[in-house]
Structure formats: structure tokens, C-alpha cells
Design an enzyme around this catalytic site. Sequence first.
Site, mmCIF file in Angstrom:
data_model
loop_
_atom_site.group_PDB
_atom_site.id
_atom_site.type_symbol
_atom_site.label_atom_id
_atom_site.label_comp_id
_atom_site.label_asym_id
_atom_site.label_seq_id
_atom_site.Cartn_x
_atom_site.Cartn_y
_atom_site.Cartn_z
ATOM 1 N N CYS A 16 55.603 71.825 18.675
ATOM 2 C CA CYS A 16 55.236 72.684 17.655
ATOM 3 C C CYS A 16 55.951 73.923 17.181
ATOM 4 O O CYS A 16 56.085 74.286 15.941
ATOM 5 C CB CYS A 16 53.467 73.277 18.067
ATOM 6 S SG CYS A 16 53.819 73.821 19.822
ATOM 7 N N LYS B 76 63.488 71.777 24.889
ATOM 8 C CA LYS B 76 62.823 71.031 23.821
ATOM 9 C C LYS B 76 63.214 71.489 22.282
ATOM 10 O O LYS B 76 63.720 70.979 21.508
ATOM 11 C CB LYS B 76 61.269 70.969 23.848
ATOM 12 C CG LYS B 76 60.591 69.858 24.874
ATOM 13 C CD LYS B 76 59.320 70.357 24.800
ATOM 14 C CE LYS B 76 58.614 69.840 25.827
ATOM 15 N NZ LYS B 76 57.052 70.015 25.932
ATOM 16 N N ARG C 49 54.177 82.537 26.591
ATOM 17 C CA ARG C 49 52.688 82.403 26.060
ATOM 18 C C ARG C 49 52.036 83.930 26.090
ATOM 19 O O ARG C 49 52.066 84.852 26.902
ATOM 20 C CB ARG C 49 52.076 81.744 27.216
ATOM 21 C CG ARG C 49 50.495 81.168 27.043
ATOM 22 C CD ARG C 49 50.638 80.080 25.985
ATOM 23 N NE ARG C 49 51.052 78.929 26.586
ATOM 24 C CZ ARG C 49 51.458 77.653 25.768
ATOM 25 N NH1 ARG C 49 51.253 77.677 24.414
ATOM 26 N NH2 ARG C 49 51.776 76.593 26.291
ATOM 27 N N HIS D 204 51.163 80.567 16.418
ATOM 28 C CA HIS D 204 52.366 80.812 17.096
ATOM 29 C C HIS D 204 53.333 81.659 16.232
ATOM 30 O O HIS D 204 53.498 81.620 15.067
ATOM 31 C CB HIS D 204 53.443 79.444 17.395
ATOM 32 C CG HIS D 204 52.732 78.624 18.549
ATOM 33 N ND1 HIS D 204 51.721 79.005 19.110
ATOM 34 C CD2 HIS D 204 53.343 77.500 19.121
ATOM 35 C CE1 HIS D 204 51.518 77.923 20.044
ATOM 36 N NE2 HIS D 204 52.547 77.075 20.077
ATOM 37 N N ASN E 84 49.770 76.431 14.973
ATOM 38 C CA ASN E 84 50.266 75.506 15.803
ATOM 39 C C ASN E 84 49.377 74.328 15.844
ATOM 40 O O ASN E 84 49.912 73.071 16.424
ATOM 41 C CB ASN E 84 50.521 76.035 17.253
ATOM 42 C CG ASN E 84 49.305 76.520 17.930
ATOM 43 O OD1 ASN E 84 48.622 77.560 17.421
ATOM 44 N ND2 ASN E 84 48.752 75.819 19.227
ATOM 45 N N THR F 83 39.264 63.907 21.917
ATOM 46 C CA THR F 83 38.414 65.127 22.342
ATOM 47 C C THR F 83 39.304 66.337 22.816
ATOM 48 O O THR F 83 38.649 67.399 23.000
ATOM 49 C CB THR F 83 37.673 64.505 23.814
ATOM 50 O OG1 THR F 83 38.766 64.268 24.674
ATOM 51 C CG2 THR F 83 36.751 63.591 23.408
ATOM 52 N N ARG G 229 60.195 61.637 21.759
ATOM 53 C CA ARG G 229 61.092 62.683 20.862
ATOM 54 C C ARG G 229 62.663 62.329 21.050
ATOM 55 O O ARG G 229 63.153 62.139 19.668
ATOM 56 C CB ARG G 229 60.676 63.969 21.116
ATOM 57 C CG ARG G 229 59.171 64.344 20.491
ATOM 58 C CD ARG G 229 59.004 66.011 20.762
ATOM 59 N NE ARG G 229 57.583 66.168 20.547
ATOM 60 C CZ ARG G 229 56.797 67.152 21.330
ATOM 61 N NH1 ARG G 229 57.580 67.881 21.885
ATOM 62 N NH2 ARG G 229 55.596 67.089 21.048
ATOM 63 N N SER H 37 46.348 77.864 22.615
ATOM 64 C CA SER H 37 45.869 76.531 22.016
ATOM 65 C C SER H 37 46.890 75.390 22.240
ATOM 66 O O SER H 37 46.746 74.354 22.409
ATOM 67 C CB SER H 37 45.129 76.697 20.683
ATOM 68 O OG SER H 37 46.358 77.037 19.958
ATOM 69 N N SER I 16 35.420 60.373 28.882
ATOM 70 C CA SER I 16 34.969 60.904 27.641
ATOM 71 C C SER I 16 34.301 59.847 26.892
ATOM 72 O O SER I 16 33.581 60.443 25.661
ATOM 73 C CB SER I 16 36.209 61.291 26.789
ATOM 74 O OG SER I 16 36.859 62.716 27.535
#
Length: 340
Positions: A131, A215, A236, A243, A316, A11, A100, A161, A40
Site C-alpha cells: 500500500c 518492500k 504506525r 497513509h 490504503n 472477511t 511481488r 487499517s 468464517s
Amino acid sequence: MGMKVAIVGATGAVGREMIKTLAERAFPVDEAVALASGRSAGQEISFGEKTVLKVRDLDRYDFAGTALALFSPGATVSAVHAPRAAAAGCLVIDNTSQFRMELGVPLVVPEVNGALLATRPKKGIIANPNCSTIQMVLALKPLHDIAKVKRVVVATYQSVSGAGKEAMDELWSQTRGIFVNDPPLAEQFTKPIAFNVIPHIDAFMDDGSTKEEWKMAVETRKILDPDIQVVATCVRVPVMIGHGEAVHVEFERPITEKQARDALREAPGITVMDHREDGGYATPIEIAGEDSVFVSRIRRDPTVPHGLSFWCVGDNLRKGAALNAVQIAELALRNGLFAA
């Protein structure tokens, strides 16, 4: 012959994009299962033009018989359920940060280090990178092959997003509120995002960097080369999707603008849009919904012996998340990594 595929976090913005991408690319799915939290359960999500999936409760789902699971539910949820899925024989492709940097879990951008998937990972989990890392290493790879990247300084301009659907809603409501004299209320971000930029993504670390910046550094080294030094400032911006990154690269060997431009034009997953004129570059609003990472503003950096600068933008939600995950699944299918 198709397979049973689960989409975990179905979702959310990335989960919905995963479902859309599986259908668009005609991945061989016999049965698709949309999974999310119990609150959900019962929601409906379209899969392709004719199928509607009813969301099921992740906590109650038995992964036995499910060949593939695409995860994007948040790291804490993946920590619990991805190993459970893998133990049931499911190949997991996880879009969260949970696995990761874990030893034995390949961190994959297929065009860059897809050779890691020659065999099925012993843990049954493949990690999808961050991303912002994905689009940067995709652009760096053909240049690294020519001249070997030594150091990267990058500033990101990341859309809302990347923080999820609620963050997109917040940008929309704040923007609308400004025009009706309704003071913006910051809930998803630390400060108002409408008509603003916020130099803060993820939690702060002891050295003053944010986890998003960390990261980008550690993931780039794991994917591309452990010797590359990366310093990032992640910001941001009030953009819905897409992006942008201003990337400054120092190489070990000489590389010309022409060599870089030619190599990028030949590289899979890259589109060069680089004209030295008004509008001769790509911006987020133009590339939303596109699969490529677009590279523009390629030029020499005169401040270091062997330096280049460029601008890159990517969707992204697609190459930065859902598309990369599905491409990993496609590569795993070609290499016969799914359990019989």
C-alpha cells in the site's frame, strides 16, 4: 457478459473493500464468491445493494470455472491457494507480499506500468504492490518522466487499517480505555498505539530495517526503475484509515516546483491539493474513501542539487489495496487476458 469472480480473504478489511469496489465500479460479475477460512464459513457479506454473499470455505473451493480471483488472505495462505487457482485457469490478482518479487509475476500499478499486462502472465498471477509503495510510485512516476528520480528518502505515517480489522479494533479499544483509566493492552502492536506512534512495521531484518521498509525499496525499483535508491522509515500512527508519506526526492536533472505541480495535476490517479496557507494540504481524515492519491507541500529541497519534497496521502484500503486490484482486473479485461 459477466464472469465468475472469487474474493479470497473476504472477511478481512481489504477483502470487504474489494467486494465493495467491484460493486461500485460495476465490474462485470455474473457470480461473486466470498472465500475465507473454515471458521468464517457461513458469515454474510453484502455485495452491492441487493446481493448477500455467504462466505465459503477456501480449502474446499474448486476454482475451475472461476475467471478471476482477488486474493488478500495473508501471504502464507496465498502461497498455497493462489497457484492452485491459477492452475485451474483462474487469473489471480494477489494483494499479499507472497509473489511481488517473484520472477515472471508482474507487480502492477496500472497508471505507472500497466503496459506489463499486454499479455496474460504465464504463471497466471499478478501481484498488487504494498500500500505505501503504490501511493509513492503513483506520485513519483510523472516526476520521473521529467527529470529521472535518483534517490528517495521517505518517512511513512501508516494507519492501523494496514494491519487489519483487529488492529483497528485495538486502536478503538485502547483510545476508549484511556478515558476510563483502563491501561492499554498491546496485542496487535508491539507497544500501545493509542496516542502514540510506533516506528516498526513488519519484521526486523539483519541490517536494522523492517521488512516494510525493504518492500518500499525493492518494489519501487521493480515497478519504476531498477536504479532508484530508496531509504524508508515506516511508522504506525493512531489513524484508522489513510497513509501519509513525507517524500524527499533527488533527481538526475533539474526540475522546478511548477514543472512538478503541473505534471502531477495532469497525472492519472493524482489530486494536487497544495496551497501555502493554513489547511491548504490533504490529511488522512479527509481522504478516507477517496480513490485519488493526494499530493501537497510541493517544495524545493535545497540540500541536494536537484531536489524536491512533497507530502502525499491515500486511502490504503482503496488505492493502496482494493481499488488497485480491481483496476488491474479492469485492465486485464480490456486487454482480453481472461481465459475463454
